[in-house]
Design a protein around this motif. Structure first.
Motif, PDB file in Angstrom:
ATOM      1  N   ILE B  82       1.038  -1.321   0.182  1.00 40.59           N
ATOM      2  CA  ILE B  82      -0.304   0.056   0.057  1.00 40.59           C
ATOM      3  C   ILE B  82       1.134   1.024  -0.114  1.00 40.59           C
ATOM      4  N   ARG B  83       0.817   1.906  -1.164  1.00 43.59           N
ATOM      5  CA  ARG B  83       1.918   2.575  -1.091  1.00 43.59           C
ATOM      6  C   ARG B  83       1.233   4.159  -1.467  1.00 43.59           C
ATOM      7  N   HIS B  84       2.272   5.633  -0.991  1.00 46.94           N
ATOM      8  CA  HIS B  84       1.333   6.357  -0.794  1.00 46.94           C
ATOM      9  C   HIS B  84       2.179   7.131  -1.836  1.00 46.94           C
ATOM     10  N   LEU B  85       2.788   7.316  -3.368  1.00 45.79           N
ATOM     11  CA  LEU B  85       3.804   8.157  -3.167  1.00 45.79           C
ATOM     12  C   LEU B  85       3.402   9.606  -4.497  1.00 45.79           C
ATOM     13  N   PHE B  86       4.524  10.441  -4.430  1.00 44.84           N
ATOM     14  CA  PHE B  86       4.373  12.342  -5.113  1.00 44.84           C
ATOM     15  C   PHE B  86       5.470  11.479  -6.152  1.00 44.84           C
ATOM     16  N   PRO B 124      -2.124  -1.676  -7.558  1.00 43.22           N
ATOM     17  CA  PRO B 124      -3.745  -1.135  -7.938  1.00 43.22           C
ATOM     18  C   PRO B 124      -4.871  -0.620  -6.171  1.00 43.22           C
ATOM     19  N   ILE B 125      -3.429  -0.753  -5.082  1.00 42.41           N
ATOM     20  CA  ILE B 125      -4.311  -0.539  -3.903  1.00 42.41           C
ATOM     21  C   ILE B 125      -3.623   0.626  -3.129  1.00 42.41           C
ATOM     22  N   PRO B 315     -10.899   0.631  -7.861  1.00 37.65           N
ATOM     23  CA  PRO B 315     -10.039   1.224  -5.979  1.00 37.65           C
ATOM     24  C   PRO B 315     -10.265   2.119  -5.789  1.00 37.65           C
ATOM     25  N   THR B 316     -10.746   2.355  -4.659  1.00 42.36           N
ATOM     26  CA  THR B 316     -11.206   3.982  -4.566  1.00 42.36           C
ATOM     27  C   THR B 316     -11.556   4.341  -2.726  1.00 42.36           C
ATOM     28  N   HIS B 330      -8.524  -7.010  -7.258  1.00 44.44           N
ATOM     29  CA  HIS B 330      -7.349  -5.700  -6.790  1.00 44.44           C
ATOM     30  C   HIS B 330      -6.197  -6.350  -6.390  1.00 44.44           C
ATOM     31  N   LEU B 331      -7.074  -7.086  -5.068  1.00 51.82           N
ATOM     32  CA  LEU B 331      -5.356  -7.760  -3.402  1.00 51.82           C
ATOM     33  C   LEU B 331      -4.525  -8.755  -4.212  1.00 51.82           C
ATOM     34  N   ALA B 332      -5.732  -9.163  -5.326  1.00 52.38           N
ATOM     35  CA  ALA B 332      -4.731 -10.780  -5.829  1.00 52.38           C
ATOM     36  C   ALA B 332      -3.574  -9.850  -7.207  1.00 52.38           C
ATOM     37  N   ARG B 333      -3.776  -9.210  -7.678  1.00 51.42           N
ATOM     38  CA  ARG B 333      -2.713  -8.219  -8.953  1.00 51.42           C
ATOM     39  C   ARG B 333      -1.589  -7.925  -8.644  1.00 51.42           C
ATOM     40  N   SER B 334      -1.854  -8.346  -6.580  1.00 49.15           N
ATOM     41  CA  SER B 334      -0.224  -7.165  -5.916  1.00 49.15           C
ATOM     42  C   SER B 334       0.919  -8.349  -5.438  1.00 49.15           C
ATOM     43  N   TYR B 335      -0.681  -9.646  -5.397  1.00 51.82           N
ATOM     44  CA  TYR B 335       0.256 -11.155  -5.276  1.00 51.82           C
ATOM     45  C   TYR B 335       1.454 -11.267  -5.748  1.00 51.82           C
ATOM     46  N   HIS B 336       2.038 -10.873  -6.996  1.00 52.82           N
ATOM     47  CA  HIS B 336       3.479 -11.649  -7.971  1.00 52.82           C
ATOM     48  C   HIS B 336       4.093 -11.197  -6.988  1.00 52.82           C
ATOM     49  N   HIS B 337       4.145  -9.813  -6.166  1.00 53.52           N
ATOM     50  CA  HIS B 337       5.046  -8.713  -5.856  1.00 53.52           C
ATOM     51  C   HIS B 337       5.764  -9.976  -4.557  1.00 53.52           C
ATOM     52  N   LEU B 338       4.920 -10.484  -4.050  1.00 56.04           N
ATOM     53  CA  LEU B 338       5.110 -11.074  -2.601  1.00 56.04           C
ATOM     54  C   LEU B 338       5.444 -12.690  -3.060  1.00 56.04           C
TER      55      LEU B 338
END
Lengths: 328, 440
Positions: B82-86, B124-125, B315-316, B330-338
């Protein structure tokens, strides 16, 4: 939704994943409306021939997703072809058959025979006897990737058709989803034809995400008819057809702790596991959570907090609360 | 790689086609830079093989180039999903330089758009915000939000593409920091600066800002378009960010896109948390009703499970009650990073075990070309878990797009799945199972 990337003159590549799980086919063959693998293959071959007959350069590929094993049924590698020719499998020539059809049919039947006869196919640790859909999808995507790399004109329009008979296997979820998202990225529709068995949520999501067709076969005996009517149309023709589709796809999540379908849940920020109530340690990745950190969302939505089991303030007040501040 | 290839074409066809001469002249004008020297020298690597052909050498080089970008750290680490990037974009006069074609500005904006799309595809999140700096002030184009279309629209806006004046690093960092201190502690706080100028025009001491950023655990990364600047180097070092100066267009993209996979979580602080999220149901009403996000009449939408307001897209964050709304894919989309795929190992000729690529069925050469030793690379790459052999194209595809090893998920041995399976604890038999590898 008009698929503008396609045109009438495109070559279509149909990659079919045939679930050859013998356990599921055995059940299917003894079901109320029976359909054995033999019958199914006969109908699938006719479907392949129909696909190739639609356009002279239409291509087909088939992958068997067996128990704990995946294998290309067609095309076969050169080495395999030589071996078969040496063994004189292809000696029969039929003057009345169109050679292309016959080649595909013979190759697929021969591959299937060797797959079924191969007693080395590992039968152990077969994790609830599910077939390797994720592996087959991965292979299909690699194959499509290669074909599209070779095709400089970009005329080949691939699609994937999954003929599924076995149930979902939960431990393949991540790999299936990875494959689905890759397919979405490459804009390859994944069509799903559920020949036997209950709903498959993963494949339903797959077809929904990639914009494919999902079809539950009601009368398996008429498999060919379903195939010809719903899955034969190429991607261009689909712009003008009204194909069967799922109205409602369930995208709600099940919590990891009780497998309840939930509206509001807690997600571990490290491993994204979903829980229905707050707990100090993630049971999946063993991350310890800091007690202080609950409020950010709670600040705006008090009512929801009181609905769930473990409010933060009481937990923070307990004497043991200082220790979880350390790292995992 | 593409630059090299184009150059090669020029060399090959220069006699045939005079049109390529113009490119030669351009190159000559830019001569004298260190990277030009490197460029020329690497060309000498090309030696004819035993049969007097270049093709095999070129093919080998290309394979190497392809794979270089691939070798990543595949250790399972905790990542801040869960990132916050500027994204801070320099819009000073310096961005009008044409050393990157078509110009620094054009290229930056093009890449920024690709970056936004790719960022949300992979995260995605997560949330993103865009800040531009010109005339010594920072201007916030978009606030932190999870909707790519807003950011893309802001980037496309012509008014946001005009350059003027000097940039101010401090103002931009202060602005980003002020927004990032408010995000929940479980999310990462990051700033990515694309900086074309060699100077900064600041109202105060920038080292105070650096100390502040460090205190708030904001990670600042830089992509420099001109030359290395000491203050940026210090800034990145202090905040654990990365700093890179672009060599050419392709390298620019590489540097920028390095920020897309989620960074590993630093072990020094406990930021993990259970985040409350809502999984809304889709509604298909017969009659249009107002959505809370755009205040427009729409028929379909998602209903927030907590406050029952209607949202257009996932997501929003719910605009009314602030609940994070996602759907399970959306959650599943991030699993490959793990669970990254292990890097494949080059197979020498002595170690070959198949004549075709396991995944795509491409036939391999069955014997080494004359002159090549048994230990030279055979063009096969094998997965360290399942020992199946793949071609270089599948290797790249598997690691960059698919994130599954087809061998592990398909082969008879099925090693990885068995491992995951055996690690399964009886307490958690659930849909999204193989999570046990996360903490090691």
């Amino acid at each position: 939704m008009l698929d503008t990337a396609t045109s009438e003159d495109d070559t279509n590549l149909l990659v079919t994943i045939v679930d050859t799980n013998p356990l599921a086919w055995q059940q299917s063959a003894t079901a109320k409306i029976p359909l054995s693998l033999d019958d199914a293959i006969r109908q699938i071959l006719i479907f392949f021939n129909a696909h190739m007959a639609l356009k002279h350069d239409n291509k087909v590929a088939a992958i068997a997703s067996h128990i704990g094993h995946c294998k290309f049924l067609y095309p076969v590698t050169d080495a395999e072809t030589h071996r078969r020719q040496a063994n004189q499998y292809k000696i029969s020539k039929d003057a009345n058959a169109y050679p292309n059809f016959k080649d595909v049919n013979d190759d697929i039947i021969e591959s299937l025979r060797s797959l079924m006869l191969d007693t080395d196919t590992p039968q152990k640790n077969l994790n609830d006897g599910t077939s390797m859909i994720s592996g087959a999808l991965s292979m299909a995507l690699c194959y499509i990737n290669r074909i599209m790399n070779q095709d400089d004109l970009g005329r080949i329009k691939p699609r994937i058709l999954v003929l599924s008979v076995s149930p979902d296997s939960p431990y393949q979820y991540i790999s299936i989803m990875n494959a689905v998202f890759s397919a979405q990225k490459m804009s390859i529709p994944i069509d799903v034809c559920k020949v036997y068995g209950g709903e498959v949520a993963f494949l339903q999501q797959a077809s929904h995400i990639t914009g494919g067709v999902y079809l539950d076969v009601e009368n398996p005996q008429a498999l060919l008819q379903y195939l010809l009517f719903s899955f034969l149309p190429e991607r261009y023709a689909r712009n003008y057809l009204c194909l069967p589709n799922k109205e409602q796809v369930d995208f709600r999540a099940a919590c990891f702790c009780h497998k309840r379908i939930i509206d509001i849940g807690y997600v571990c920020s490290v491993c994204l596991s979903i829980f229905c109530s707050w707990s100090p340690v993630c049971s999946t990745c063993r991350t310890k959570f800091a007690f202080r950190a609950l409020p950010p969302l709670a600040g705006k939505g008090r009512p929801a907090i009181s609905r769930t089991a473990s409010p933060a303030p009481s937990a923070a007040a307990s004497p043991g609360s200082s220790s979880p501040m350390s790292t995992t | 790689m593409s630059g090299r290839k184009a150059k090669k074409d020029d060399d090959e066809y220069v006699d045939i086609d005079d049109a390529t001469d113009t490119h030669e002249n351009e190159d000559a004008q830019q001569g004298g830079y260190s990277w030009e020297e490197e460029y020329k020298r690497s060309w000498d690597v090309l030696q004819e093989d035993a049969e007097g052909r270049l093709s095999s050498v070129v093919a080998h080089l290309q394979q190497q180039m392809k794979r270089r970008r691939l070798l990543r750290d595949t250790a399972t680490v905790q990542r801040g999903i869960i990132r916050h990037l500027f994204l801070v974009i320099d819009l000073s006069e310096a961005m009008n330089e044409k050393d990157l074609r078509p110009s620094r500005l054009e290229l930056t904006l093009t890449y920024a758009r690709q970056f936004v799309t790719e960022y949300f595809d992979q995260n995605p999140i997560s949330q993103l915000g865009i800040i531009v700096i010109r005339d010594g002030v920072a201007e916030r184009l978009t606030d932190l939000s999870g909707n790519p279309t807003d950011h893309l629209r802001a980037l496309k806006n012509k008014r946001n593409q005009e350059t003027s004046g000097e940039p101010s690093l401090q103002n931009a960092l202060d602005m980003a920091c002020a927004s990032l201190v408010n995000v929940p502690s479980h999310g990462s706080r990051e700033v990515l600066v694309v900086y074309g100028s060699l100077t900064t025009c600041d109202p105060g001491d920038i080292y105070d800002t650096i100390a502040q950023l460090k205190k708030e655990h904001v990670r600042v990364s830089f992509v420099g378009l001109a030359a290395e600047i000491q203050v940026c180097r210090t800034l990145c070092k202090e905040t654990n960010g990365s700093y890179g100066v672009v060599l050419n267009e392709a390298h620019f993209k590489d540097l920028l896109f390095e920020a897309i996979p989620p960074p590993a979580v630093t072990q020094t602080r406990n930021t993990s948390n259970l985040v409350m999220m809502g999984f809304p149901t889709k509604s298909n009403d017969l009659h249009p009703s107002f959505c809370v996000c755009h205040s427009k009449l729409t028929v379909g939408g998602y209903i927030c499970p907590r406050c029952s307001s209607k949202i257009c897209e996932l997501p929003t964050d719910c605009d009314v009650c602030g609940l994070t709304l996602v759907s399970s894919p959306h959650l599943a989309r991030s699993y490959h990073h793990l669970f990254p795929v292990d890097n494949f190992i080059e197979v020498p000729w002595s170690g070959i075990n198949s004549l075709h690529c396991f995944a795509c069925q491409t036939a391999f050469d069955s014997s080494p070309p004359p002159g090549a030793g048994l230990e030279s690379n055979s063009g096969r790459y094998s997965c360290p878990r399942c020992h199946n052999q793949f071609c270089v194209d599948c290797d790249i595809f598997v690691h960059e797009v698919l994130h599954n090893c087809p061998g592990c998920w398909a082969a008879g041995s099925n090693i990885s799945t068995v491992q995951i399976h055996s690690k399964k604890q009886p307490a958690i038999q659930n849909d999204v199972m193989p999570m046990q590898g996360v903490t090691s």
